[in-house]
Scaffold this motif. Sequence first.
Motif, short mmCIF file in Angstrom:
data_model
loop_
_atom_site.label_atom_id
_atom_site.label_comp_id
_atom_site.label_asym_id
_atom_site.label_seq_id
_atom_site.Cartn_x
_atom_site.Cartn_y
_atom_site.Cartn_z
N GLY A 28 0.82 -1.20 0.00
CA GLY A 28 0.00 0.00 0.00
C GLY A 28 0.85 1.26 0.00
N PHE A 29 0.19 2.39 -0.17
CA PHE A 29 0.88 3.68 -0.23
C PHE A 29 0.61 4.47 1.05
N SER A 30 1.67 5.06 1.59
CA SER A 30 1.53 5.85 2.81
C SER A 30 2.27 7.17 2.66
N PRO A 31 1.59 8.19 2.13
CA PRO A 31 2.22 9.51 1.99
C PRO A 31 2.21 10.26 3.32
N TYR A 32 2.93 11.37 3.35
CA TYR A 32 2.97 12.21 4.55
C TYR A 32 2.07 13.44 4.37
N PHE A 33 1.55 13.91 5.48
CA PHE A 33 0.75 15.13 5.46
C PHE A 33 1.60 16.31 5.01
N SER A 34 0.98 17.21 4.27
CA SER A 34 1.67 18.40 3.77
C SER A 34 1.70 19.48 4.84
N GLU A 35 2.89 20.01 5.08
CA GLU A 35 3.08 21.12 6.01
C GLU A 35 4.04 22.11 5.37
N LYS A 36 4.23 23.25 5.99
CA LYS A 36 5.14 24.25 5.46
C LYS A 36 6.58 23.88 5.78
N GLY A 37 7.49 24.33 4.92
CA GLY A 37 8.91 24.16 5.21
C GLY A 37 9.63 23.25 4.24
N PHE A 38 10.93 23.48 4.11
CA PHE A 38 11.78 22.71 3.20
C PHE A 38 11.84 21.25 3.59
N LEU A 39 11.98 20.97 4.90
CA LEU A 39 12.10 19.59 5.36
C LEU A 39 10.87 18.78 5.00
N ASN A 40 9.70 19.34 5.19
CA ASN A 40 8.48 18.62 4.86
C ASN A 40 8.40 18.30 3.37
N ASN A 41 8.79 19.25 2.53
CA ASN A 41 8.79 19.00 1.08
C ASN A 41 9.81 17.93 0.70
N LEU A 42 10.95 17.96 1.36
CA LEU A 42 11.98 16.95 1.11
C LEU A 42 11.47 15.57 1.48
N ILE A 43 10.85 15.45 2.64
CA ILE A 43 10.33 14.15 3.10
C ILE A 43 9.25 13.64 2.15
N ARG A 44 8.35 14.52 1.73
CA ARG A 44 7.26 14.09 0.85
C ARG A 44 7.77 13.69 -0.53
N TYR A 45 8.79 14.40 -1.04
CA TYR A 45 9.34 14.01 -2.33
C TYR A 45 10.08 12.68 -2.23
N GLU A 46 10.82 12.48 -1.15
CA GLU A 46 11.54 11.22 -0.95
C GLU A 46 10.55 10.05 -0.87
N THR A 47 9.42 10.28 -0.19
CA THR A 47 8.39 9.25 -0.08
C THR A 47 7.77 8.96 -1.45
N PHE A 48 7.57 9.99 -2.24
CA PHE A 48 7.03 9.86 -3.59
C PHE A 48 7.97 9.02 -4.47
N ILE A 49 9.26 9.36 -4.45
CA ILE A 49 10.24 8.63 -5.26
C ILE A 49 10.34 7.17 -4.82
N THR A 50 10.39 6.95 -3.51
CA THR A 50 10.46 5.58 -3.00
C THR A 50 9.25 4.77 -3.43
N ALA A 51 8.07 5.39 -3.37
CA ALA A 51 6.84 4.69 -3.76
C ALA A 51 6.86 4.33 -5.25
N ILE A 52 7.26 5.26 -6.09
CA ILE A 52 7.34 4.97 -7.52
C ILE A 52 8.27 3.78 -7.77
N GLN A 53 9.37 3.75 -7.05
CA GLN A 53 10.34 2.67 -7.26
C GLN A 53 9.79 1.33 -6.79
#
Length: 386
Positions: free
Chosen positions: A173-198
Amino acid sequence: MHSDFTNSLILTALIPLLFSIFIISVAFQLYFILFVFAKVIQQDTPIIPIGKSHGVSVIVCAWNELVNLKELLPLLNAQEYPTFEVIIVDDRSWDGTFDYLLGECSEYQKVRFLRIDQTPEHLSSKKYALTLGIKSAKYETILLTDADCRPQSINWIAGMAECLSTDKEIVLGFSPYFSEKGFLNNLIRYETFITAIQYFSFAITGVPYMGVGRNLMYKKSLFLQNKGFAKHTNILGGDDDLFMNDVANDKNTAVCLNPNTFMYSFPKTTWETWYRQKRRHLSVGKYYQFKNKALLGALASTQILSWISFIILAPLFRHNPVVFWVLGVFLLRLISQWIIFFKANKRFDNTLETFTFPFWDGIFALYFLIMGINNFIPRRQKMRWR
């Protein structure tokens, strides 16, 4: 004069090599973008039928998660699925979790709990807690999540169970992270996106190598027949991806991309806690099967090399028509990736801002380089959840 001549010879010899590295790296990346990652877009999503039911045991391991459990338990108990139970494994919590579960579980018809007062010193506490939870499960189908997760809908269990056909024993299954403000949150969500695609695309093409324990389903019999986490009991992480790396194959694994089954989670909010988490996750990768390590290593390496070689070659050819070839090849990769990721992002419930993809691709080339080097630095592991 002699020094200038020598430097010129070295540069003349290095440029063809660097250009070859650039072309090979981009070609490798393009192959995976167009013929592997694109599989995520084409994957069918089963329709959830009304009335289908085989028993499901949802297992949540909790260590000082009182606040999260107060929000999660009503959501799990309210799932629209005929036959299921929710098992909370309270692992030595001291924040009032035990008293809460003792008093509140009776309000939730589907929820029961186990209490762990002591964990064997040589075992990972998370794996020990999961093992007890799985062994106590009444039903053959196990569905895992974490206390800090929230199901997207009341059809989470039903949607995941629908993908578990007679010839499948695992559902990723897919488990994304909640969106929040800040660079770290965007980094975490993009890393989760890439990992899921893979891991989704690899599973679809017949090479499953991991799953995410925040949203993972498998058969209890599969766990018991493979002696659970016996191969990796002393390793800090890997209760999800290492187990999947051992037991998942092209015949027994399905993926679920139904948005109703997405399990959202709260990301780390400080660089220190995120870095500690990533160190733990990445350190587990060295125990993957060789073919998986080779593929993932090649993907990360070619992304790094494509960026580095482009950054070096573009200025060197700035007065040469070859610069247009270099720029064109590099843009071909970026644009192709942007198109595929844009469509994949729609399948993933638009968890990212698509216009930022090229920026994050460059950031992740640097990320892979730094974390790859860092992963070779030996550190003493301490058995802890976070």
